[in-house]
Design a protein around this motif. Sequence first.
Motif, mmCIF file in Angstrom:
data_model
loop_
_atom_site.group_PDB
_atom_site.id
_atom_site.type_symbol
_atom_site.label_atom_id
_atom_site.label_comp_id
_atom_site.label_asym_id
_atom_site.label_seq_id
_atom_site.Cartn_x
_atom_site.Cartn_y
_atom_site.Cartn_z
ATOM 1 N N ILE A 388 44.293 33.026 34.778
ATOM 2 C CA ILE A 388 43.449 34.214 34.903
ATOM 3 C C ILE A 388 43.270 34.877 33.542
ATOM 4 C CG2 ILE A 388 43.387 36.556 35.850
ATOM 5 C CD1 ILE A 388 42.642 34.366 37.865
ATOM 6 N N LEU A 389 44.337 34.940 32.749
ATOM 7 C CA LEU A 389 44.244 35.516 31.406
ATOM 8 C C LEU A 389 43.252 34.731 30.551
ATOM 9 C CD1 LEU A 389 45.154 37.413 29.153
ATOM 10 C CD2 LEU A 389 47.123 35.904 28.765
ATOM 11 N N ALA A 390 43.268 33.416 30.664
ATOM 12 C CA ALA A 390 42.322 32.592 29.908
ATOM 13 C C ALA A 390 40.888 32.913 30.303
ATOM 14 C CB ALA A 390 42.622 31.113 30.142
ATOM 15 N N ALA A 391 40.650 33.077 31.598
ATOM 16 C CA ALA A 391 39.295 33.364 32.068
ATOM 17 C C ALA A 391 38.848 34.761 31.665
ATOM 18 C CB ALA A 391 39.241 33.216 33.588
ATOM 19 N N MET A 392 39.733 35.750 31.792
ATOM 20 C CA MET A 392 39.390 37.128 31.434
ATOM 21 C C MET A 392 39.031 37.259 29.959
ATOM 22 S SD MET A 392 42.435 39.243 33.296
ATOM 23 C CE MET A 392 41.850 40.834 32.694
ATOM 24 N N MET A 431 52.660 38.544 28.881
ATOM 25 C CA MET A 431 52.010 39.192 30.024
ATOM 26 C C MET A 431 52.855 40.302 30.629
ATOM 27 S SD MET A 431 50.054 36.079 32.014
ATOM 28 C CE MET A 431 51.549 35.135 32.328
ATOM 29 N N TYR A 432 54.188 40.192 30.483
ATOM 30 C CA TYR A 432 55.076 41.173 31.105
ATOM 31 C C TYR A 432 55.730 42.113 30.099
ATOM 32 C CZ TYR A 432 54.615 38.868 35.605
ATOM 33 O OH TYR A 432 54.110 38.357 36.773
ATOM 34 N N VAL A 521 46.273 41.711 34.169
ATOM 35 C CA VAL A 521 46.364 40.296 34.539
ATOM 36 C C VAL A 521 46.745 40.147 36.009
ATOM 37 C CG1 VAL A 521 47.469 38.087 34.042
ATOM 38 C CG2 VAL A 521 46.984 39.681 32.178
ATOM 39 N N GLN A 522 47.814 40.835 36.426
ATOM 40 C CA GLN A 522 48.246 40.708 37.819
ATOM 41 C C GLN A 522 47.169 41.213 38.775
ATOM 42 O OE1 GLN A 522 51.364 43.059 40.427
ATOM 43 N NE2 GLN A 522 52.470 41.719 39.029
ATOM 44 N N GLU A 527 42.660 39.899 42.614
ATOM 45 C CA GLU A 527 41.236 39.842 42.966
ATOM 46 C C GLU A 527 40.792 38.404 43.211
ATOM 47 O OE1 GLU A 527 40.059 43.803 40.326
ATOM 48 O OE2 GLU A 527 39.699 41.795 39.524
ATOM 49 N N TRP A 528 41.229 37.504 42.326
ATOM 50 C CA TRP A 528 40.888 36.091 42.523
ATOM 51 C C TRP A 528 41.447 35.599 43.859
ATOM 52 C CZ3 TRP A 528 43.618 31.724 43.556
ATOM 53 C CH2 TRP A 528 42.930 30.506 43.445
ATOM 54 N N ALA A 529 42.691 35.972 44.159
ATOM 55 C CA ALA A 529 43.315 35.514 45.400
ATOM 56 C C ALA A 529 42.564 36.039 46.621
ATOM 57 C CB ALA A 529 44.780 35.947 45.442
ATOM 58 N N LEU A 530 42.081 37.288 46.555
ATOM 59 C CA LEU A 530 41.284 37.830 47.658
ATOM 60 C C LEU A 530 40.002 37.025 47.852
ATOM 61 C CD1 LEU A 530 41.461 41.731 47.328
ATOM 62 C CD2 LEU A 530 42.238 40.359 49.263
#
Length: 608
Positions: A388-392, A431-432, A521-522, A527-530
């Motif tokens: 997701i980070l790569a896509a964002m 990320m954390y 990121v989380q 959102e992707w999971a939804l």
Amino acid sequence: MPLTSSLPDGAVPRYLLVATHAEGEAGVFDVHALRGEDPRSVQPSQKESLREGREPAEEVPVGVVLILDESLRPLAGPLTFSYEDIGDLVTWAEARALRWVWESTRYWYALFLTDGMTVERCWDLGLCRNILRNSPATAGGDYAAGRGAATGGDLDAAAPAGPEPAAQGSLFAAPAPRGAAVEDVGRDFSAQRAAIPGTTAGRKLELLLAAESVGALIAAEIRATGMPWSTRAHQALLEEQLGPRPADGHRPAKLERVAEELRAALQAPKLNPDSPQELLRALHRVGVDAASTSQWELSDHEHPALEVLERYKKLSRLFTANGWAWLEAWVRDGKFWPDYSVGGVVTGRWSARGGGALQIPATVRSAVRAEPGHRLVVADAAQLEPRILAAMSRDEALAIASTGKDLYQAVANRGFGGDRASAKIVMLGAMYGQTTGDAGRLMPQLTKTYPQAVGLIEHAAREGEAGRRVSTFLGRGSPGPDDAFVAARRAANSLDATPADQSRADSIARSRGRFTRNFVVQGTAAEWALCWLGQLRLGIRRRLPDLSSRIVFFLHDEVMLHVPEGQVDEVVKIVHEAAARATELVFRSDLVETPVTVAVVETYDQAK
């Protein structure tokens, strides 16, 4: 507003508003009138079929509907409907692909599901309101300021709660709750629509609102369907690991034996191992100078008692979290009944209303068993957050790493000499916010190799440290700074500020920065999971319309379906296609791959 039970000639309905009552006079729902047909010359409606051969009974209205066109102009209604009307109402609306608009999916859809009726799309005003009021895309507008929102009772609170969904018809035994009037529902819906800007940010936000609403439909369906759960298998594993069920207030025999081992190892014959204070004092007496009894804290120490303590904790967790009391409370008729709260976490992740629906430990997963003639299809989005980070960030180098099944190994091969463990540590650390130790040492190399990805999360961290809000890719806004942040900043900026004041303010700011860097990121992963869930549900509805394949469990990036054996291959295809479609919907790009692993099993433990 027209008070009519039929549609004007040529009218095209688009939305169907549902509420508990109308402000003024309301007509009565009549499916024949909406169809423009003579009831004497057509097949009986579902309601008429239900009543055939029965004594006429007084109808009790359970709600009111108002039908709107694309421009939100009323076409028919307000119309009251009874429980017996639900079948005709849903059948009529779904045949015309209308979108249901209501205050609470949790309340209204539960009513429909008790009658065996499902809907494809809705707009949940309550969930959408929370997003719109906090999104940077709507900041400064009337809606974000709290103007134009519907008023009324809390229908979410009025929905059935507890370990088992309501039985058919029982929802109407109690006095009906009073939410917003259907006219207020219409005004709030209009205000929400108007709050969405006609920009790229607005397009993203509209997708998020649709995904959040369909997530509410899925949560309600999981609640109504239940997860297959073998009481016999669960009881057997409890007896195997803990011994026979003890009397109330006592430990199971095998747990008590481990407690005795622990007392002997710590030379504390009267120790209560369930008391953290007593346990910590006993550890100190034998030379284990730990600050707490957490596994992370104790991992830095060595003593023979620690292995016994770990065994005790494992068995104790099983007894308290998923023991006999849990089994009696949450499993009925061979089903566990999860009760989710959509968007219950600030990042958009789901939470659970008791029962541990988000924490099914490995020790009891063998009790999750497909019914005869069925299989469990368990799908997991692998290494989702770095993808997701790569896509964002549109970081091409990280996107290339995402094309394989093992992103961490690809990252390791590019910048860390093939050391997968180091690559994973530094990626998760970025990320954390774990920027000390090994993660901190490796961070410069990660920044050099993936500058856009690291730049995005570092920017989010700086924004958080400064007290500003950040947002996910689709536009969910983070909470603002809390009272502790504001007070610490005020103290540090005062004329008589001390170095301690500044140090405290800096510490709290860094903590908020760690939160905001992970939030973007989380939250976007949620959102992707939804969208994945929504596309999965849509694929099943379109290609397997008997709806015997059902989503029965969801946890962040994992979904479980209960599927007839003859539909397994098709469902597996739908799972993969839904993941690819979700990536396309959210990011409008195929630059990044979001592969999912799928296991077809009889019991949940076989998938792990």
